[in-house]
Structure formats: structure tokens, C-alpha cells
Design an enzyme around this catalytic site. Structure first.
Site, short mmCIF file in Angstrom:
data_model
loop_
_atom_site.label_atom_id
_atom_site.label_comp_id
_atom_site.label_asym_id
_atom_site.label_seq_id
_atom_site.Cartn_x
_atom_site.Cartn_y
_atom_site.Cartn_z
N ASP A 13 24.99 39.93 71.78
CA ASP A 13 23.74 40.59 71.40
C ASP A 13 23.58 41.98 71.98
OD1 ASP A 13 23.04 38.24 70.05
OD2 ASP A 13 22.14 37.38 71.84
N GLY A 15 24.29 44.75 70.43
CA GLY A 15 24.01 45.76 69.40
C GLY A 15 25.26 46.08 68.58
N LYS A 16 26.17 45.11 68.49
CA LYS A 16 27.42 45.33 67.73
C LYS A 16 27.14 45.61 66.26
CE LYS A 16 28.68 41.22 69.05
NZ LYS A 16 27.67 40.90 70.06
N GLY A 40 24.59 36.67 65.34
CA GLY A 40 23.44 37.22 64.64
C GLY A 40 23.46 38.72 64.88
N HIS A 41 23.78 39.47 63.85
CA HIS A 41 23.92 40.92 63.99
C HIS A 41 22.81 41.61 63.20
CE1 HIS A 41 28.49 40.40 64.99
NE2 HIS A 41 27.69 39.77 65.81
N THR A 128 24.64 27.19 69.85
CA THR A 128 23.75 27.51 68.73
C THR A 128 23.65 26.32 67.77
OG1 THR A 128 25.60 28.43 67.50
CG2 THR A 128 24.32 29.97 68.83
N GLN A 223 29.92 37.68 69.48
CA GLN A 223 29.72 37.24 70.87
C GLN A 223 30.12 38.36 71.85
OE1 GLN A 223 31.58 34.60 68.74
NE2 GLN A 223 29.47 34.37 68.10
P1 GDP Z 1 24.60 41.99 68.14
O1 GDP Z 1 24.68 40.50 68.04
O2 GDP Z 1 25.51 42.53 69.18
O3 GDP Z 1 24.78 42.68 66.81
O4 GDP Z 1 23.12 42.32 68.62
P2 GDP Z 1 21.76 41.66 68.04
O5 GDP Z 1 21.51 42.21 66.69
O6 GDP Z 1 21.78 40.19 68.21
O7 GDP Z 1 20.72 42.18 69.11
C1 GDP Z 1 20.54 43.53 69.36
C2 GDP Z 1 19.07 43.90 69.03
O8 GDP Z 1 18.79 45.16 69.59
C3 GDP Z 1 18.80 44.05 67.55
O9 GDP Z 1 17.49 43.62 67.30
C4 GDP Z 1 18.94 45.55 67.30
O10 GDP Z 1 18.14 46.00 66.21
C5 GDP Z 1 18.42 46.10 68.59
N1 GDP Z 1 19.02 47.36 69.02
C6 GDP Z 1 20.31 47.79 68.92
N2 GDP Z 1 20.48 48.97 69.56
C7 GDP Z 1 19.28 49.28 70.09
C8 GDP Z 1 18.80 50.36 70.91
O11 GDP Z 1 19.53 51.28 71.29
N3 GDP Z 1 17.47 50.31 71.29
C9 GDP Z 1 16.64 49.30 70.91
N4 GDP Z 1 15.37 49.33 71.33
N5 GDP Z 1 17.05 48.28 70.15
C10 GDP Z 1 18.35 48.27 69.75
P1 IMO Z 2 26.44 37.65 68.73
O1 IMO Z 2 27.62 37.91 67.85
C1 IMO Z 2 24.79 35.57 72.19
C2 IMO Z 2 26.35 31.56 72.99
C3 IMO Z 2 25.41 30.38 72.83
C4 IMO Z 2 25.95 29.44 73.89
C5 IMO Z 2 27.46 29.68 73.80
C6 IMO Z 2 28.20 28.65 72.96
O2 IMO Z 2 25.14 37.75 68.01
O3 IMO Z 2 26.50 38.48 69.96
P2 IMO Z 2 28.38 28.26 70.33
O4 IMO Z 2 27.34 27.98 69.31
O5 IMO Z 2 29.15 29.51 70.07
O6 IMO Z 2 29.29 27.09 70.60
O7 IMO Z 2 27.56 28.49 71.70
O8 IMO Z 2 27.62 30.97 73.24
N1 IMO Z 2 26.48 32.43 71.81
C7 IMO Z 2 25.95 33.66 71.72
N2 IMO Z 2 25.14 34.33 72.58
N3 IMO Z 2 25.20 36.16 71.04
C8 IMO Z 2 26.02 35.50 70.20
O9 IMO Z 2 26.57 36.09 69.12
C9 IMO Z 2 26.41 34.18 70.50
N4 IMO Z 2 27.17 33.24 69.89
C10 IMO Z 2 27.23 32.20 70.70
O10 IMO Z 2 24.07 30.75 73.08
O11 IMO Z 2 25.54 29.87 75.16
MG MG Z 3 23.42 38.82 68.14
#
Ligand code: GDP
Ligand code: IMO
Ligand code: MG
Length: 441
Positions: A13, A15-16, A40-41, A128, A223
């Protein structure tokens, strides 16, 4: 060439999705190579929010080749829903391709994931519950169903039967679940096969051809480093290799095809699910960062655990990924905090000190972060577009990170919006999207 891998450098999570969307503009191909819909991206474009679990974060460019590589585990139902969701918002998915060799998440994988967590009770991983672990387990046991199997009813039925047989005992509590009926399951998954058939392809070939044309290929990780099955905080990890090296196996290219590896890290640290977290702030400050950063899971909605930036873990993440560049996101979420902690070493029992990430799980579990405190800044920095626009304290904070980790920062995030970034000028010209290119370019 060139191939750029985008990986999470922390616990996911980071911000990929946003970074991938940004650099996908200059790429011909974006490919996911591991994980599944546990990811979840999020992408924010003109205040519209898109959340992707399986589809690569390049899909918002019409016709862009967006590949689901062989290393991904695919829940076809989720895939079909995600495609339908995009169509309903007018997004063109004609560039989508799914590897025929990717493994399929089946109903029994979901049930086994739930049952496994329930059995662990207090020791649960906090997965998850999307069936990721059981699906990868079947892949390794050579009992997996692959995307290509969805196209042949006879093969599919036989493989489902063979895969379910050894699970009879564990699936006994679900014996009456209609989803587990062999006939119903075969029919259902055959239908998914029909619906996905036009997307199924020999994805490695698509990648090779793009690299041969000298196009940019973005390998989008899911991840993060500390969730890697080998190098992460095992057993509190996911079931795939999340490090950059996995891009090769999960997409079908060799290491020489990778030119750059960018690690995405938040300006602080978060983690969803259970497991060690040495710099966790289990207090008001942690709550404040959670609210400011909107730290709630994209996939499960769970509140993310928050803490100070863990530089010991980040340096380790840089090593195991071989990072060439660092992207620091969400710097904006730290505005208004008087002093910022940066974990520069861990303290263990009996005055033990760790300058490096400990390899022994007992040590990681007992480790408490030791901090360097730096002055914070008050200003809202959401409008900053160059390093010079940032308060000096924020620049010092970034310099400290880069010096400690030993990797140049290429990009800084100052908000969720696509334009809310600062390109630092470090070697990245070939990836910078046209509108944000520096004047000299
Ligand atoms: P990912 O799984 O690595 O793609 O990250 P997620 O989407 O799960 O979580 C990142 C969250 O941070 C998302 O809601 C993005 O919209 C938000 N985000 C990404 N970059 C930034 C940033 O520089 N500032 C802020 N405030 N939010 C950001
Ligand atoms: P993105 O791509 C954050 C965590 C779960 C749990 C562990 C194992 O959005 O960064 P799983 O369902 O994979 O067997 O769960 O990994 N986890 C993540 N945490 N971001 C994710 O994906 C994750 N995908 C799995 O919360 O701790
Ligand atoms: Mg995510």
C-alpha cells in the site's frame, strides 16, 4: 529494453498503483507478475477514484497493453467483475491480456483460506481471505488449475477432481456447500473461461516483442518487500515472492531485461494484518497519521496500522530488491507534526542493538525501533511541484532518507492526484510523462 520494475519497499500500500499509472504513459506494456486480488491499487484521475485488484494500473490509457503475467493468481470472477466495472465507466480494455499459464483461484481456495485463519485463532496472519495462499500452495503441489484449463471442459473437470481429492478432510465442514459440487464448479468455471477467452494470450511473448522494439515495459509489483514469502516477516507474509527478482519469473524474462527497479515507500510506515512492526505507533499519533493519510485498506477496508518511517526495514527492502531509485509517497500526510521519528536501528532484549534488519524472527518480533528525530513542517505541501517548493524541513527529511538508504529519490508524492508529484531530476527522464516533463526536456 528498457524494463522498469515498480515494487513495494515496505508492507504494501505504498502507492504503487499511482506511480505505475504515472509512468505507464510512456510505456508500451504494463504487466502484473505476482500476487492476486489481495492487492488493491488506487489511482486518482481528475478526482475520479479507480481501485484495481487484478488489472494492471496502466489500463486507463486506451489500448495500452496491460498483462496479467503467469506468476499472478487469478480469481476469474473478480477479473470479470473488474472488467465490467471498467466498461461501465467507459474504460477501453482492449489492451488487456491474461497469461494462459496463470493459476486460477477456485472456490475451495477461498474456503481453505477462511478455515486456515479460523484454525489459527489468535495466531492468524490476517490474510485478505481471497484464497491466495491455498492457490499458490496448489501451484507448488502441482495440483493447480491454470487459465488455459478453463477452455477445456474435460481437462477442467479432471483437474478439479484431482485437486479436491487431497483436500477432502479439510473441506469436510463445507461438504454441503453447493460451490464445491464438481459439476456445478466445472460449469461455472467453464463459463468464466468463455468470458475471458478473448483476453487469454502467450504473455511472455508480448513482453519480449515490446522489449525488442525498445519500448518501456513496466513490471507492476503487488504487496511489498516485508511481505515477501522468503525475505519478509515470515509467517506473517503473503504467499508469493514480492521482490523485484520475481518480475523475471512471473513475467517470463531474464534479469538482463530489467534496467531499473523503483521501490515505492511511504514517508511513514503502515501494515495491514498481523505480524511484527517495530516502529508502530499504537497511540494518538498513529491514529492521526491514519486519518491524515486515509490509511484504510483498499481491498478489505481494514484500518492500517501506522508508525514512523522504518529506515532499517527500508534499507533492507532496498537491498533485497536491488533498488536503483526510491519513490517517497504521502509526504503531505506528515504536515503539521512538530517532530518526525525515523527508525535508524532496532533495540532488542538485553541491550542488543541491530543496525541491520535481523534475520531471526524472534529478534524481529522483539525489536523496538530507536529513532532519530527530525523537525517537521507546518505547511500544506499538496501544491509543491519542485523540491524548492518544499519547506526546508521536508527537504532535510527526504535527504536523510536517501542518505540512509543509499538510493536516490526519483519521485516524491504530495497528494493522491496524478499531478501531485515532484520529479527530483534523478536519472528518470525516459519514464517522466510528457505534461510533467521538466522545461529542459
Ligand atoms: P498500492 O497498493 O501500493 O497501490 O497503494 P494503495 O492504493 O493501496 O494505497 C495508497 C493510497 O495512497 C491510495 O489511496 C492513493 O490514492 C494514495 N496516495 C498515493 N500517493 C499519495 C501521496 O503522495 N499523497 C497522498 N495523500 N495520498 C497518496
Ligand atoms: P498491495 O498490492 C498490504 C497482507 C495481508 C496479510 C498478508 C497475507 O495493495 O500493496 P494474503 O491474503 O496475501 O495471504 O495475506 O499480506 N497483504 C497486503 N497488505 N497491501 C497488499 O497489497 C497486501 N496483500 C496482502 O493483509 O497480512
Ligand atoms: Mg494497496
Amino acid at each position: 529494453m528498457p524494463g522498469l520494475v515498480v515494487v513495494g519497499a515496505q508492507w504494501g500500500d505504498e502507492g504503487k498503483g499511482k506511480v505505475t499509472d504515472l509512468i505507464a504513459e510512456r510505456a508500451d506494456v504494463v504487466i502484473r507478475y505476482q500476487g492476486g486480488n489481495n492487492a488493491g491499487h488506487t489511482i486518482v484521475r481528475d478526482d475520479e477514484v479507480y481501485k484495481f485488484h487484478l488489472i494492471p494500473s496502466g489500463i486507463l490509457y486506451p489500448g495500452k497493453l496491460c498483462l496479467i503475467g503467469n506468476g499472478v493468481v487469478v480469481d476469474p470472477k473478480v477479473m470479470i467483475e473488474e472488467i465490467a466495472g471498467l466498461h461501465s465507466r467507459g474504460v477501453d480494455t482492449s489492451g488487456l491480456r491474461i497469461s494462459a499459464n496463470a493459476h486460477v483461484i477456485m472456490p475451495y481456495h477461498l474456503l481453505l483460506d477462511h478455515a486456515g485463519e479460523a484454525r489459527l485463532g489468535k495466531l492468524q496472519i490476517g490474510t485478505t481471505r481471497r484464497g491466495i495462499g491455498p492457490c499458490y500452495a496448489d501451484k507448488a503441489a502441482r495440483l493447480g488449475i491454470r487459465v488455459q484449463d478453463l477452455l477445456d471442459e474435460k481437462i477442467l473437470r479432471k483437474k478439479i477432481y484431482t485437486a479436491m481429492e487431497p483436500k477432502r478432510q479439510s473441506l469436510r465442514p463445507y461438504a454441503k456447500d453447493p460451490a464445491l459440487d464438481l459439476h456445478t464448479m466445472t460449469e461455472e468455471y467453464r463459463t468464466y473461461g468463455h468470458q475471458l477467452e478473448r483476453f487469454i494470450d502467450d504473455t511472455p511473448r508480448v513482453v519480449w516483442e515490446a522489449l525488442d522494439r525498445d519500448s518501456v515495459v513496466v513490471f507492476e509489483g503487488a504487496q511489498g518487500a516485508l511481505l515477501d514469502i522468503d525475505h519478509g516477516t515470515y509467517p506473517f507474509v503473503t504467499s508469493s515472492n514480492t521482490v523485484a527478482g520475481a518480475a523475471c519469473a512471473g513475467a517470463g524474462v531474464g534479469p538482463r531485461q530489467i534496467d531499473d527497479v523503483w521501490g515505492i515507500a511511504k514517508a511513514y510506515t503502515t501494515r495491514v494484518g498481523a505480524g511484527p512492526f517495530p516502529s508502530e505507533l499504537d497511540d494518538e499519533l498513529g491514529d492521526r497519521i491514519r486519518e491524515k493519510g486515509g490509511e484504510y485498506g483498499t481491498t478489505t477496508g481494514r484500518p492500517r496500522r501506522c508508525g514512523w518511517l522504518d529506515l532499517v526495514a527500508l534499507k533492507y527492502g532496498a537491498r533485497i530488491n536491488g533498488l536503483t531509485g526510491l519513490v517517497v509517497t504521502k509526504l503531505d500526510a506528515l504536515s503539521g507534526i512538530a517532530e518526525l521519528g525515523l527508525a535508524v536501528r532496532y533495540k532488542g532484549p538485553e541491550d542488543a542493538e541491530f543496525e541491520e534488519f535481523p534475520y531471526h524472527q524472534t529478534m524481529v518480533h522483539k525489536a523496538r525501533a530507536d529513532y532519530e528525530m527530525l523537525p517537521g513542517w507546518e505547511e500544506d505541501i499538496g501544491g509543491a511541484r519542485t523540491l524548492e517548493d518544499l519547506p526546508q524541513a521536508a527537504r532535510n527529511y527526504l535527504d536523510f532518507i536517501s542518505d540512509f538508504v543509499g538510493v536516490p529519490i526519483v519521485l516524491v508524492g504530495v497528494g493522491p492526484g496524478r499531478d501531485q508529484v515532484i520529479w527530483t531530476g534523478a536519472d528518470s527522464e525516459r519514464y517522466i510523462p510528457a505534461p510533467a516533463a521538466p522545461e529542459a526536456a
